[in-house]
Design a protein around this motif. Structure first.
Motif, PDB file in Angstrom:
ATOM      1  N   ARG A   2     -20.594  31.536 -22.253  1.00  0.00           N
ATOM      2  CA  ARG A   2     -21.356  33.134 -21.129  1.00  0.00           C
ATOM      3  C   ARG A   2     -22.723  32.715 -21.564  1.00  0.00           C
ATOM      4  O   ARG A   2     -23.135  31.834 -22.540  1.00  0.00           O
ATOM      5  CB  ARG A   2     -21.020  33.458 -21.856  1.00  0.00           C
ATOM      6  CG  ARG A   2     -21.237  34.394 -22.603  1.00  0.00           C
ATOM      7  CD  ARG A   2     -20.576  35.618 -23.583  1.00  0.00           C
ATOM      8  NE  ARG A   2     -21.339  36.521 -24.606  1.00  0.00           N
ATOM      9  CZ  ARG A   2     -20.554  37.325 -25.117  1.00  0.00           C
ATOM     10  NH1 ARG A   2     -20.002  37.992 -23.917  1.00  0.00           N
ATOM     11  NH2 ARG A   2     -21.710  37.722 -26.569  1.00  0.00           N
ATOM     12  N   LYS A   4     -26.940  33.803 -21.786  1.00  0.00           N
ATOM     13  CA  LYS A   4     -27.669  34.947 -22.756  1.00  0.00           C
ATOM     14  C   LYS A   4     -29.236  35.219 -21.998  1.00  0.00           C
ATOM     15  O   LYS A   4     -29.351  33.595 -22.278  1.00  0.00           O
ATOM     16  CB  LYS A   4     -27.744  34.873 -24.441  1.00  0.00           C
ATOM     17  CG  LYS A   4     -28.517  35.688 -25.141  1.00  0.00           C
ATOM     18  CD  LYS A   4     -28.441  35.720 -25.921  1.00  0.00           C
ATOM     19  CE  LYS A   4     -29.550  36.626 -26.723  1.00  0.00           C
ATOM     20  NZ  LYS A   4     -29.399  36.641 -28.640  1.00  0.00           N
ATOM     21  N   THR A  13     -28.754  40.644 -21.512  1.00  0.00           N
ATOM     22  CA  THR A  13     -27.562  40.879 -20.947  1.00  0.00           C
ATOM     23  C   THR A  13     -27.192  38.983 -20.893  1.00  0.00           C
ATOM     24  O   THR A  13     -27.014  38.810 -21.024  1.00  0.00           O
ATOM     25  CB  THR A  13     -27.829  40.939 -18.858  1.00  0.00           C
ATOM     26  OG1 THR A  13     -28.567  39.963 -18.947  1.00  0.00           O
ATOM     27  CG2 THR A  13     -28.814  42.378 -19.151  1.00  0.00           C
ATOM     28  N   TYR A  14     -25.839  39.342 -21.260  1.00  0.00           N
ATOM     29  CA  TYR A  14     -25.044  38.522 -20.668  1.00  0.00           C
ATOM     30  C   TYR A  14     -24.159  38.314 -19.588  1.00  0.00           C
ATOM     31  O   TYR A  14     -24.035  39.138 -18.514  1.00  0.00           O
ATOM     32  CB  TYR A  14     -24.362  38.631 -21.524  1.00  0.00           C
ATOM     33  CG  TYR A  14     -24.166  38.490 -23.352  1.00  0.00           C
ATOM     34  CD1 TYR A  14     -24.884  37.171 -24.374  1.00  0.00           C
ATOM     35  CD2 TYR A  14     -25.273  39.710 -23.756  1.00  0.00           C
ATOM     36  CE1 TYR A  14     -25.039  37.627 -25.682  1.00  0.00           C
ATOM     37  CE2 TYR A  14     -25.364  39.590 -25.457  1.00  0.00           C
ATOM     38  CZ  TYR A  14     -25.533  38.542 -26.297  1.00  0.00           C
ATOM     39  OH  TYR A  14     -26.437  38.648 -27.044  1.00  0.00           O
ATOM     40  N   SER A  15     -24.303  37.302 -18.924  1.00  0.00           N
ATOM     41  CA  SER A  15     -22.630  37.033 -18.120  1.00  0.00           C
ATOM     42  C   SER A  15     -21.139  36.739 -18.847  1.00  0.00           C
ATOM     43  O   SER A  15     -21.359  37.388 -19.888  1.00  0.00           O
ATOM     44  CB  SER A  15     -22.900  35.300 -17.680  1.00  0.00           C
ATOM     45  OG  SER A  15     -22.238  34.468 -18.769  1.00  0.00           O
TER      46      SER A  15
END
Length: 109
Positions: A2, A4, A13-15
């Motif tokens: 993922r 960041k 935010t993170y995917s």
């Protein structure tokens, strides 16, 4: 994996999490050499499982001009093909193995 992301205002935010499948490097082992060629070519490919493999050579219009069958073993396989009877031009080579088909272009000079 993922991703960041940190914004200029320091907000993070993170995917969402994505799955990645990494295939063996052997899945991509396929070579035709020399290319361009005049009379003989070497075809080398990796087979995950033993079995009959077929090397097809076709003209750009799709007409098959040469086909060779070989018993492939697990691992690296190599065969030499005489192309001296082919006219100068561009051809497409396909290797049909038990697990996978490989494709490339061949230049005959």
């Amino acid at each position: 994996y993922r991703l960041k992301q940190t914004d200029f205002d320091k907000r993070v935010t993170y995917s969402r999490i994505e799955e990645v499948n990494i295939e063996s490097e052997h899945d991509y082992s396929f070579q035709i050499f020399p290319n361009p060629a005049n009379d003989m070519i070497n075809v080398q490919f990796y087979a995950n499982n033993p079995g009959v493999s077929i090397v097809d050579i076709a003209e750009v219009n799709g007409k098959y001009v040469l086909s060779e069958k070989l018993d492939a073993s697990e691992g690296i396989n190599k065969t030499t093909i005489n192309i001296s009877s082919l006219s100068k031009g561009t051809y497409f080579i396909t290797v049909h193995s038990k697990d996978k088909d490989y494709h490339t272009k061949l230049i005959k000079w």
